[in-house]
Design an enzyme around this catalytic site. Structure first.
Site, PDB file in Angstrom:
ATOM      1  N   TYR A 279      -4.377   8.438  -6.201  1.00 22.03           N
ATOM      2  CA  TYR A 279      -3.680   7.419  -5.912  1.00 22.03           C
ATOM      3  C   TYR A 279      -4.015   7.057  -4.477  1.00 22.03           C
ATOM      4  CZ  TYR A 279       0.678   5.237  -4.105  1.00 22.03           C
ATOM      5  OH  TYR A 279       2.055   4.513  -3.600  1.00 22.03           O
TER       6      TYR A 279
ATOM      7  N   SER B 176       0.888  -1.206  -0.099  1.00 25.14           N
ATOM      8  CA  SER B 176      -0.052   0.157  -0.006  1.00 25.14           C
ATOM      9  C   SER B 176       1.020   1.289  -0.020  1.00 25.14           C
ATOM     10  CB  SER B 176      -0.807   0.082   1.388  1.00 25.14           C
ATOM     11  OG  SER B 176      -1.627   1.082   1.398  1.00 25.14           O
TER      12      SER B 176
ATOM     13  N   LYS C 246      -5.212   3.104  -2.806  1.00 24.74           N
ATOM     14  CA  LYS C 246      -4.193   2.678  -1.841  1.00 24.74           C
ATOM     15  C   LYS C 246      -5.255   2.328  -0.539  1.00 24.74           C
ATOM     16  CE  LYS C 246      -0.432   1.680  -3.773  1.00 24.74           C
ATOM     17  NZ  LYS C 246       0.079   0.374  -4.353  1.00 24.74           N
TER      18      LYS C 246
END
Length: 272
Positions: free
Chosen positions: A148, A134, A152
């Site tokens: 982004y 992650s 994650k």
């Protein structure tokens, strides 16, 4: 004891460093990457311990085939490290639909396909360790990195749920959360949306707060990953880097402060 480790996104950056560290320890490593050319020197150095597979993780069928090929080659898969991914830079308004979908196809769906493919093998072995890469930005979000972070955050939720689902099969799950490292993440391996000038000030403020000491030394992560894969009781979460640790501690303290300030409203909203 030597392990068989399947790792994606290892042609460069952290994944490449980790693959070399595992090989130097005598582990058998399967490297699944889009571009196999950069791995020729490693193949020549570790001909019997390294298997290189060409793989686009967004291709579900190919992902399942890669896991099957790795199992057939080495007879087992002890560790899966889902490391393939990239960062997309852009304010939320700047993102187009294709960019959003591509970010999730790689960072989320690619990870899902390989995870689903390896579970039956590990279940049959009654052992295994799934390591999901992650980010510290999977726990906190910065401006212009929202999509982004969203990918994650999804990895965090998927993996936390997974850990409870598969623990009875002898399978362990760890979420690795690196802060920024001096790799190609924000240069050649990153993607930038078409900028809207109205957000230039936001970008400037973020860049000005981005200090060199906040970026970790990539090679320093190798020892942490060796300890992780060899741990009998690995943690569910492992932060890599001191900057990320501070970001997360600060953010969660602020969240708790807000929740506590509004707890009367929260309790009243329960209705009974």
């Amino acid at each position: 004891m030597a392990k068989t480790i399947f790792i994606t996104g290892a042609s460069r950056g952290l994944g490449r460093i980790w693959a070399e560290a595992f090989l130097s320890e005598g582990d058998q490593v399967i490297v699944a990457v889009r571009n196999t050319d950069s791995l020729q020197a490693l193949v020549e150095k570790y001909p019997s311990h390294l298997l290189v597979l060409k793989l686009d993780v967004t291709d579900k069928k190919a992902a399942f085939e890669a896991i099957k090929t790795a199992k057939a080659h080495f007879g087992k898969i002890d560790v899966l490290i889902n490391n393939a991914g990239y960062g997309h830079f852009g304010a939320i308004e700047e993102l187009n639909e294709q960019e959003i979908r591509e970010q999730f196809e790689t960072n989320v769906f690619g990870l899902l396909w390989l995870t689903q493919a390896v579970i039956p093998i590990m279940r049959e072995q009654n052992s295994g360790h799934i390591i999901q890469v992650s980010s510290a930005l999977g726990l906190v979000a910065f401006p212009t990195l929202g999509i982004y972070s969203a990918s994650k955050f999804a990895v965090e939720a998927i993996s936390e749920s997974l850990s409870s689902e598969v623990s009875g099969f002898g399978i362990k799950v760890t979420i690795v959360e690196p802060n920024g490292y001096l790799t190609e993440f924000n240069t050649s391996s990153g993607v930038q949306s078409e900028p809207i000038s109205l957000y230039d000030g936001v970008r400037t403020a973020l860049n000005e707060s981005n200090h060199l000491e906040d970026w970790g030394v990539p090679e320093a992560t190798a020892e942490a990953m060796l300890k992780l894969v060899n741990s009998e009781n690995p943690p569910l979460r492992l932060i890599l880097g001191k900057a990320g640790l501070q970001w997360i501690k600060y953010t969660y303290a602020e969240r708790m402060k807000t929740w506590e300030e509004w707890q009367d409203v929260s309790i009243a909203a329960h209705g009974k």
